[in-house]
Design an enzyme around this catalytic site. Structure first.
Site, mmCIF file in Angstrom:
data_model
loop_
_atom_site.group_PDB
_atom_site.id
_atom_site.type_symbol
_atom_site.label_atom_id
_atom_site.label_comp_id
_atom_site.label_asym_id
_atom_site.label_seq_id
_atom_site.Cartn_x
_atom_site.Cartn_y
_atom_site.Cartn_z
ATOM 1 N N ASP A 75 144.130 69.310 124.352
ATOM 2 C CA ASP A 75 143.394 69.843 123.212
ATOM 3 C C ASP A 75 143.718 68.969 121.999
ATOM 4 O O ASP A 75 144.852 68.992 121.498
ATOM 5 C CB ASP A 75 143.837 71.305 123.002
ATOM 6 C CG ASP A 75 143.020 72.005 121.933
ATOM 7 O OD1 ASP A 75 142.498 71.322 121.033
ATOM 8 O OD2 ASP A 75 142.930 73.254 122.011
ATOM 9 N N HIS A 76 142.737 68.226 121.544
ATOM 10 C CA HIS A 76 142.992 67.248 120.475
ATOM 11 C C HIS A 76 143.304 67.916 119.135
ATOM 12 O O HIS A 76 143.746 67.263 118.196
ATOM 13 C CB HIS A 76 141.788 66.309 120.342
ATOM 14 C CG HIS A 76 142.149 64.955 119.816
ATOM 15 N ND1 HIS A 76 143.278 64.701 119.072
ATOM 16 C CD2 HIS A 76 141.532 63.746 119.949
ATOM 17 C CE1 HIS A 76 143.331 63.430 118.748
ATOM 18 N NE2 HIS A 76 142.289 62.824 119.274
ATOM 19 N N ARG A 77 143.085 69.219 119.043
ATOM 20 C CA ARG A 77 143.426 69.899 117.783
ATOM 21 C C ARG A 77 144.934 69.957 117.584
ATOM 22 O O ARG A 77 145.420 70.021 116.466
ATOM 23 C CB ARG A 77 142.873 71.337 117.796
ATOM 24 C CG ARG A 77 141.360 71.401 117.712
ATOM 25 C CD ARG A 77 140.863 72.800 117.884
ATOM 26 N NE ARG A 77 141.226 73.374 119.162
ATOM 27 C CZ ARG A 77 140.954 74.611 119.549
ATOM 28 N NH1 ARG A 77 140.329 75.419 118.724
ATOM 29 N NH2 ARG A 77 141.309 75.057 120.735
ATOM 30 N N PRO A 113 138.214 70.671 121.822
ATOM 31 C CA PRO A 113 137.911 69.224 121.850
ATOM 32 C C PRO A 113 138.823 68.529 122.874
ATOM 33 O O PRO A 113 139.989 68.248 122.596
ATOM 34 C CB PRO A 113 138.197 68.772 120.413
ATOM 35 C CG PRO A 113 138.988 69.846 119.787
ATOM 36 C CD PRO A 113 138.921 71.094 120.604
ATOM 37 N N ILE A 167 147.222 68.153 120.031
ATOM 38 C CA ILE A 167 147.897 66.996 120.632
ATOM 39 C C ILE A 167 147.094 65.734 120.304
ATOM 40 O O ILE A 167 145.884 65.688 120.525
ATOM 41 C CB ILE A 167 148.014 67.170 122.162
ATOM 42 C CG1 ILE A 167 148.901 68.376 122.478
ATOM 43 C CG2 ILE A 167 148.566 65.913 122.816
ATOM 44 C CD1 ILE A 167 148.729 68.918 123.872
#
Ligand code: CAO
Length: 427
Positions: A397-399, A220, A401
């Site tokens: 990577d929104h998972r 993501p 950060i």
């Protein structure tokens, strides 16, 4: 029908090169574009595909032979009788293996996966790198090897990759909520609208595409855009002269950016991590600072690493940047140099443009896009001043950060590129 010959085609610089793999054997059916042999020069390796469908009558070369344009690879018989649908054959071959190795429940899942994911080898135009044994293994399980991302150097596929691919597909099929990607087949072909030419995709682009699609579809991505005021850095950079000759030192902003990035990575270690074992909730934190640099080459994009950039001076990094980009452009770089990075910088600063949305170089978790610095009027302390502003595009990577952390990271990076940065000490 009479036998046909397949010869080594015109392959440019490849002359008297070694055959490192023979991917087919006598009696085997091949489809057009199936890889037949792999040849390797001191620069790179190339797979030579079949130019038509048929059944291999006689393979004329072996591993270790040296070949040039026009050498005979094999002869192919073309009896239509023998050419059963590859799809049907693959299903038949897959069944006994599934019976032996899987329980009934798993076998049903595999069959369902094969039907729903269209894994049967219908089109082998994308030649992946794998040994014949691994190809056979994948074929027996009805898996299209070209859909697998190899874990070895340069994306080479090994048996474990095939197994992991199948189990990941089984898990995905079990998850009813997961959307199945659909291949869009156009109602019309390009040639319906005019003359076209179909060319082979360059090998580097083909290899990169697997990684890019994996990255784009599994991570993501979010991109934060910002601008760093590099006025003082640019004044300093352009004032640098060689101690002995007095000539201007040619160091591009990129070497400074590498150093500034490392300082931010030290402060924000999650940007120097990998989450390749998310199922088990594990994050790999890296205690090294190997900064990847996207290099534009005639063969495609390559991403070598500046290793241990924390221990190198800006001049040293600048020289290394020139060396590694030349090595990439001349295909003289070791494949290992494309792996094991902390975070990547992709700079379009020498070409043009401001902000963009870089794709993370998996298994890294962030990438910094750099645009071309421009002089701008910035409102500071109640008045406009002319400042040199560097566009930054940080994809993460929104998972792992969050947006707030990314904004803080950019603030820190701007600080490191700004007037207070220790670059003056690090040249
Ligand atoms: N702003 C303004 N000027 C810049 C700049 C920036 N951010 N970055 C570089 N420049 C200037 C340099 O100072 C140099 O100027 P001079 O010729 O006056 O010295 C000029 O632009 C050319 O620099 P360069 O591009 O040759 O060197 P670099 O160190 O900046 O970059 C490399 C090296 C390997 C990254 C670059 O050659 C390259 O391949 N860039 C393309 C990367 C790419 O394609 N990214 C996209 C990936 S996503 O598809």
């Amino acid at each position: 029908m009479s036998d046909k010959e397949i010869k080594v085609p015109n392959i440019g610089e490849f002359k008297d090169v070694e055959v490192i793999e023979v991917l087919v054997s006598n009696g085997q059916s091949v489809s057009k574009n199936d890889p037949l042999i792999t040849i390797e020069s001191d620069k790179s390796s190339v797979e030579i595909p079949a130019s038509f469908d048929g059944k291999v009558k006689s393979v004329k070369i072996k591993v270790g032979d040296r070949v040039s344009e026009g050498d005979l690879i094999l002869t192919v018989g073309q009896s239509g009788e023998e050419e059963k649908s590859i799809e049907q054959k693959t299903i038949k071959e897959a069944e006994p293996v599934a019976n032996q190795n899987q329980n009934q429940n798993q076998k049903e899942k595999i069959e369902k996966v094969i039907q729903t994911q269209n894994l049967i080898k219908k089109d082998n135009s994308e030649a992946s790198s794998a040994s014949p044994k691994v190809r056979k293994f994948a074929r027996e399980l009805g898996v299209n090897i070209n859909e697998i991302v190899g874990s070895e150097r340069q994306g080479r596929i090994v048996e474990d990759d095939v197994k992991n691919f199948i189990s990941s597909k089984i898990n995905k099929t079990s998850d009813k909520t997961e959307a199945q990607p659909k291949k869009i087949i156009s109602e019309f072909s390009h040639s319906d609208f005019g003359e076209i030419e179909v060319k082979d995709m360059p090998r580097v682009k083909k290899l990169a595409s697997t990684y890019l699609v994996n990255s784009w579809t599994t991570i993501p991505h979010v991109t934060n855009h910002d601008e760093a005021d590099i006025t003082e850095m640019e004044d300093f950079r352009t004032s640098l002269t060689d101690m002995y000759t007095g000539e201007r030192k040619k160091i591009t902003p990129l070497a400074f950016i590498v150093k500034a990035l490392v300082a931010s990575l030290k402060k924000f270690p999650s940007f120097n991590s990998s989450i390749d074992d998310i199922e088990n909730g594990k994050i790999t934190m890296k205690n090294y600072f190997h900064v990847g640099i996207a290099v534009d080459t005639p063969h495609g994009l390559m991403v070598p690493k500046i290793r241990n950039a924390d221990n190198k001076s800006i001049s040293y990094i600048s020289n290394e940047l020139k060396t590694v980009s030349d090595q990439c452009r001349n295909l003289k770089i070791d494949k290992k140099e494309f792996f094991g990075g902390s975070m990547t910088i992709t700079s379009l600063g020498g070409i043009g443009g401001s902000f963009f949305t870089p794709i993370i170089n998996y298994p890294e978790v962030a990438i910094l896009g750099v645009g071309k610095a421009q002089k701008k009027q910035i409102f500071i302390n109640g008045k406009f001043e002319t400042r040199t502003m560097l566009p930054l595009s940080l994809s993460y990577d929104h998972r792992i950060i969050d947006g707030a952390e990314a904004a803080r990271f950019n603030n820190d990076l701007k600080e490191n590129l700004g007037k207070n940065f220790a670059y003056k000490l690090a040249v």
